[in-house]
Design an enzyme around this catalytic site. Structure first.
Site, PDB file in Angstrom:
ATOM      1  NE  ARG A  33      35.196  26.519  38.198  1.00  0.00           N
ATOM      2  CZ  ARG A  33      35.405  26.191  36.931  1.00  0.00           C
ATOM      3  NH1 ARG A  33      34.637  25.290  36.341  1.00  0.00           N
ATOM      4  NH2 ARG A  33      36.364  26.762  36.243  1.00  0.00           N
ATOM      5  NE  ARG A  84      27.417  28.695  36.787  1.00  0.00           N
ATOM      6  CZ  ARG A  84      27.748  28.758  35.502  1.00  0.00           C
ATOM      7  NH1 ARG A  84      26.876  29.226  34.611  1.00  0.00           N
ATOM      8  NH2 ARG A  84      28.923  28.332  35.090  1.00  0.00           N
ATOM      9  NE  ARG A 101      25.929  35.337  39.998  1.00  0.00           N
ATOM     10  CZ  ARG A 101      25.414  36.414  39.410  1.00  0.00           C
ATOM     11  NH1 ARG A 101      24.487  37.129  40.026  1.00  0.00           N
ATOM     12  NH2 ARG A 101      25.816  36.779  38.205  1.00  0.00           N
ATOM     13  CG  ASP A 159      36.641  34.982  39.928  1.00  0.00           C
ATOM     14  OD1 ASP A 159      36.020  33.985  39.508  1.00  0.00           O
ATOM     15  OD2 ASP A 159      37.453  35.621  39.223  1.00  0.00           O
ATOM     16  CE1 TYR A 213      39.680  34.093  31.926  1.00  0.00           C
ATOM     17  CE2 TYR A 213      41.475  33.409  33.356  1.00  0.00           C
ATOM     18  CZ  TYR A 213      40.333  33.106  32.635  1.00  0.00           C
ATOM     19  OH  TYR A 213      39.864  31.818  32.612  1.00  0.00           O
TER      20      TYR A 213
END
Length: 342
Positions: free
Chosen positions: A25, A29, A38, A75, A150
């Site tokens: 990652r 962020r 973003r 992703d 998921y």
């Protein structure tokens, strides 16, 4: 393969000092430039599918820190999305999907799979031309078990109970789902390799919630099938497996799947990591919260890993992804500590 990409040397079981360094990652962020890109993208999936913006955020940590490897910004859930399932990301809630029913598994549509993922392949192609020549480019996918959790629950859960129950109650349907995901994930990785990826990594973020028999059936066998299909076309491509939380199963995972490198989470004792290193490269495994804390907690963690594993094939990394609250100064300190190792 280029001779100046030191991460590839480590994946050939060579010792490099200081070891190559990157972070899971690493485009994320914690970086103000990422947050700005973003914002411009509109949605997370729009960012993943816009080659201009995906290249931009992938390069941001390379330009700032000079990491030895760059991982494609995307992703793991683009695979079910490309198979026709709805996937959306909501701020504060993460990924949301419509839970898949037993009767819908056979209807998963792979006809336009690669067409849907063409923006990702274009991102990889552009990255290979824009990255420094010495920087390893990593492609990736999610492991079938983790992606399936998921798809079944429709969101992340603490113990993936919905997927485990589904697998116990509907074993044939669940194995069918894993096969669909393994076949399409292998095809996805092959296209990334053809577009310029030097290495691919398979993320199994939820392997640690399974019992022994389920780990073998749901984690090991589908990943082994992905490795088999990829190696049938590219026999020398390095493949890193990251079965987070695998614990005592790490060694058998490596042996049975055939992965080249083994990503270790931060709970793996360094004595165990040293034993695993005898069979080839290991990657990891700094606790991401040591990086948040900084100071002595950070330096002690880095020093312990380098002392235990630095004289063997090591790719220095975190034991999971960097968290958004991580100070940039702490990342800079970690890079300096690792690069000073001899």
């Amino acid at each position: 393969m280029p001779e100046n990409r030191i991460m590839l040397d480590v994946l050939r079981s060579k010792t490099v000092s200081p070891p190559p360094l990157w972070m899971m990652r690493q485009a994320g962020r914690y970086l103000p430039e990422y947050r700005e890109t973003r914002r411009r993208a509109g949605s997370f999936l729009d960012l993943c599918y816009d080659p201009d913006l995906a290249v931009e955020v992938t390069l941001q940590p390379i330009e700032r820190f000079g990491f030895d490897a760059s991982i494609l910004f995307s992703d793991i859930l683009v695979v079910p999305h490309a198979l026709g399932r709805d996937v959306r990301f909501e701020e504060g809630r993460g990924p949301l999907l419509t839970p898949i029913a037993v009767t819908e598994i056979a209807a998963l549509d792979g006809e336009t799979f690669h067409v849907n993922l063409e923006p990702v392949y274009e991102t990889v192609r552009r990255l290979r031309t824009k990255l420094p020549d010495q920087t390893t480019l990593i492609g990736f996918c999610g492991a079938p078990w983790t992606v399936a959790t998921y798809m079944i629950a429709g969101h992340g859960t603490s113990d993936q109970a919905p997927a485990r129950l589904f697998a116990y109650r509907e074993p044939a349907a669940f194995l069918q789902l894993l096969k669909v995901l393994a076949d399409h994930s292998a095809a996805y990785l092959l296209r990334q390799i053809e577009a310029g990826a030097d290495v691919v990594q398979i993320f199994d973020s939820w392997s640690g919630v399974l019992d022994e028999a389920s780990f073998e059936a749901f984690c090991v066998r589908p990943v082994a099938e992905i490795v088999r299909q990829v190696r049938a076309v590219h026999p020398d491509i390095p493949i890193i497996g990251f079965p987070k939380g695998a614990g005592a199963h790490y060694q058998s995972y490596r042996q049975k799947t055939g992965v080249t490198g083994l990503g270790l989470d931060w709970t793996v004792p360094l004595t165990t990591a040293k034993e695993l290193q005898r069979d080839g490269a290991v990657q990891g495994n700094l606790d991401p919260l040591r990086l948040v804390a900084g100071g002595k907690a950070l330096s002690d963690g880095v020093d312990a890993i380098l002392k235990a594993l630095g004289d063997g094939p090591l790719i220095f990394n975190l034991g999971h992804g960097i968290t958004p609250e991580t100070p940039i100064a702490h990342v800079e300190a970690m890079v300096k500590l690792v690069r000073a190792h001899r």
